[in-house]
Design an enzyme around this catalytic site. Structure first.
Site, PDB file in Angstrom:
ATOM      1  CG  HIS A  21      11.358  -1.075  -4.659  1.00 60.53           C
ATOM      2  ND1 HIS A  21      12.473  -0.882  -5.430  1.00 60.53           N
ATOM      3  CD2 HIS A  21      10.479  -0.099  -5.030  1.00 60.53           C
ATOM      4  CE1 HIS A  21      12.292   0.151  -6.219  1.00 60.53           C
ATOM      5  NE2 HIS A  21      11.083   0.648  -6.005  1.00 60.53           N
ATOM      6  CD  GLU A  22       6.870   0.384  -3.846  1.00 58.81           C
ATOM      7  OE1 GLU A  22       6.795   1.578  -3.493  1.00 58.81           O
ATOM      8  OE2 GLU A  22       7.156   0.045  -5.007  1.00 58.81           O
TER       9      GLU A  22
END
Length: 424
Positions: A21-22
């Site tokens: 995600h990051e």
């Protein structure tokens, strides 16, 4: 040793979900030319940190998520006021590469003076008064501002998040959830390759799992055994027939014929009742024959799994809104506990669960809740419609309050998880 393996798989799964995600935020921010100061997994105190290029990569104590901290999102730079004494060090290009704000007497090979003018965002210049002689120096776009052991890279205007177009900023924010959607699809596909597709009209029933303390285990049945006949009736591939015969024989001795490899076995069992279940049970889970999924089937069935799981997630959201109950919510502790239980069943089941969590993480982050990606996209949408951004102070306050409320909810559900864990 098994417990260590389960814990490792559980922690690794969450690490992958958050990192993917990051990484989406990080990669597309870098593509847009935004300075990403820190790529962090977790919150709170640092456990491990190293710097690569312009970004500090950090592993933090609390596994509640992560963040990619971009220049310009928060007030981060230390201002240099007029008349403040500083020291600067020049690089080979005669541009300032280091700006020192304290311990000036201990700095070597520096120019020390009073700052008369400082612009580290637009003009990238510092004008110093050195013993009455005024000189203007150019500042390297990657110059470091140093106070004690803390080093902060300056962020020229064109490297800040807010300087980019609405589209570039939206892509950098949207990329996090999108990466979770991509990961979910890949994991659903991987699970399908591991589990296979049930064969139509199977010719046999294989034993999948054998429950502890049940008649099947006591009789010596093992995973992989093929059920040939029950009480003289051939089973073939009809597992429903096996279940019906077993259910009707509660408390009565049954004779089962099994095939294990090339060996044929005959065992006797007495089905017994189980709490919440009707009829007799021997404690086995049938495993139907499967075949390997083709490329086309993998794509279509993984896509269908994405759609079906998304529907279930939104049904869950609706039920939670209509009838809120703290016991229906799990925080990190409850989710870790459930994930550990699933990991014990095998990598195949953990892969499917990871796909569900990745999809959920992507959808949840797109909700218009302050501090989440969805809320930030709402503000960008408002900016696109108005033709000018919302006051950064007001937007920052909204996100701060939202984050604080989310953190309080997280504490509450974690406390509830711990109580449920203690009470069993």
């Amino acid at each position: 040793m098994e417990m260590v393996r389960v814990v490792f798989l559980t922690v690794f799964m969450f690490f992958v979900l958050v990192t993917v995600h990051e990484w989406g935020h990080y990669y597309f921010a870098k593509r847009a030319g935004i300075l990403v100061r820190e790529f962090a997994i977790g919150f709170g105190p640092k456990l491990f940190s190293y710097k690569r290029g312009e970004t500090q990569f950090t592993l933090r104590l609390l596994p509640f998520g992560g963040y990619a901290r971009m220049a310009g999102e928060d007030p981060e730079m230390i201002e240099i006021g007029p008349g403040q004494t500083i020291a600067v060090r020049l690089g080979q290009d005669n541009k300032i590469k280091n700006i020192y704000l304290d311990s000036l007497d201990t700095r070597r090979n520096v120019i020390r003076g009073e700052a008369e003018f400082t612009d580290l965002e637009n003009e990238l210049k510092i004008r110093l008064n050195v013993d009455g002689e005024i000189t203007t120096y150019d500042v390297n776009p990657q110059a470091m501002m140093i106070r004690g052991s803390q080093q902060t890279q300056i962020a020229p205007k064109d490297r800040q998040f807010g300087s980019k177009t609405v589209g570039q900023r939206a892509i950098a924010i949207l990329a996090g959830p999108v990466m979770n959607f991509i990961l979910a699809f890949v994991l659903f596909a991987l699970h399908l390759q591991m589990a296979g597709i049930p064969v139509e009209n199977p010719s046999y029933v294989k034993i999948g799992e054998v429950s502890e303390g049940m008649p099947a285990q006591e009789a010596g049945l093992k995973k992989g055994d093929i059920v040939v006949a029950v009480d003289g009736q051939t089973i073939g591939g009809d597992y429903k027939k096996m279940i019906t015969l077993t259910s009707a024989a509660k408390g009565k001795e049954m004779n089962w014929t099994l095939k294990r490899g090339e060996e044929t076995l005959s065992v006797t069992m007495i089905p017994r009742s189980m709490e919440g279940e009707t009829g007799g049970k021997v404690g086995i889970t049938p495993e139907l024959p499967t075949r390997k999924a083709g490329v086309g089937e993998t794509i279509t069935k993984s896509s269908k799994a994405m759609v079906d799981t998304t529907d279930l997630i939104f049904v869950g959201f609706k039920q939670l809104i209509n009838k809120f109950n703290m016991n229906d919510i799990s925080g990190p502790v409850g989710t870790f506990q459930l994930t550990g239980q699933i990991a014990q069943q095998g990598i195949q089941y953990l892969t499917y669960w990871a796909a569900i969590l990745s999809l959920y993480l992507g959808i949840f982050n797109l909700l218009p809740i302050p501090a989440l990606d969805g809320s930030r996209l709402v503000f960008l949408g408002i900016e696109a419609l108005r033709g000018k951004p919302v006051d950064p102070a007001r937007e920052g306050m909204v996100h701060f309050v939202g984050f604080a409320l989310l953190f309080l909810v997280m504490i509450a559900v974690t406390y509830n998880d711990i109580l449920r864990l203690i009470s069993g």
